[in-house]
Enzyme design. Structure first.
Site, PDB file in Angstrom:
ATOM      1  CG  ASP A 123      38.200  22.501  39.317  1.00  0.00           C
ATOM      2  OD1 ASP A 123      38.232  23.707  39.623  1.00  0.00           O
ATOM      3  OD2 ASP A 123      37.311  21.734  39.723  1.00  0.00           O
ATOM      4  CB  CYS A 149      33.684  22.861  33.849  1.00  0.00           C
ATOM      5  SG  CYS A 149      32.846  23.821  35.098  1.00  0.00           S
ATOM      6  CG  ASN A 153      27.854  26.393  35.334  1.00  0.00           C
ATOM      7  OD1 ASN A 153      26.729  26.821  35.404  1.00  0.00           O
ATOM      8  ND2 ASN A 153      28.710  26.847  34.443  1.00  0.00           N
ATOM      9  CB  CYS A 168      36.010  27.320  38.742  1.00  0.00           C
ATOM     10  SG  CYS A 168      35.968  27.338  40.542  1.00  0.00           S
ATOM     11  NE  ARG A 169      37.351  23.147  35.281  1.00  0.00           N
ATOM     12  CZ  ARG A 169      37.416  21.837  35.085  1.00  0.00           C
ATOM     13  NH1 ARG A 169      38.393  21.347  34.342  1.00  0.00           N
ATOM     14  NH2 ARG A 169      36.527  21.031  35.608  1.00  0.00           N
ATOM     15  CB  SER A 170      31.868  26.247  32.433  1.00  0.00           C
ATOM     16  OG  SER A 170      31.218  26.112  33.669  1.00  0.00           O
TER      17      SER A 170
END
Length: 189
Positions: free
Chosen positions: A159, A21, A46, A48-50
């Protein structure tokens, strides 16, 4: 022929997955500046999402006894703003609430990732564009949106950094659906 090679690889050797991300496009940061003063804590990468996608996918792989078919599983960002840091506490809390352990540290994508991993799955079109630009010619990695595997058709995993807990919960649902869809795509479910 390509499909046969893919099926053969799945049957004969483990697949490896990297979740990515953070877009680095100037427009992204220009929008942030309109609403926030730029500090180190504002620019995500790197956290939150990933790492959530990595944790959920790794948990699902383990729960379904597929660890020998999928390895390694990792996450990274397209920029190195948070290298070495733990995931955002809200991302980790959402995973923990659902019984999913989070054990990652932020890192930046490297050129070697494109030959190390079979799949590099990203969260949005900015990531996809950045990764395609970074990808060395002849590398083995398939670079694709993780959301392409969401059966509800939600291709973009937004995000959640500047929102509330509901954004992280929504992401959790998305990456769970996409994880299952990706495993089905690999004919492992």
């Amino acid at each position: 022929a390509q499909t046969n090679r893919l099926i053969f690889r799945i049957m004969s050797e483990p697949q490896s997955v990297l979740f990515v991300c953070l877009g680095t496009k100037k427009e992204y940061y220009d929008k942030l500046v309109e609403y926030f003063s730029l500090t180190d804590t504002i620019v995500p990468g790197n956290i939150c999402r990933s790492p959530m996608a990595e944790a959920v996918f790794a948990h699902m792989v383990k729960e379904k006894n597929l660890s020998t078919a999928i390895a390694p599983i990792d996450s990274a960002g397209t920029a190195g703003y948070h290298v070495g840091e733990k995931p955002d506490s809200r991302s980790a809390a959402t995973c923990k609430k659902h019984g999913v352990p989070v054990n990652s540290r932020a890192r930046k994508v490297s050129k070697s990732d494109f030959s190390k991993f079979d799949y590099i799955l990203c969260m949005d079109e900015s990531n996809l564009s950045d990764l395609k630009h970074m990808q060395p010619s002849g590398s083995k990695a398939v670079v694709q949106l993780f959301g392409d595997f969401d059966h509800k058709g939600e291709r973009i995993i937004r995000d959640p950094y500047y929102g509330g807990a509901e954004g992280f919960e929504h992401n959790f649902k998305q990456v769970t659906r996409a994880s299952e869809g990706f495993l089905k795509h690999l004919n492992l479910l």
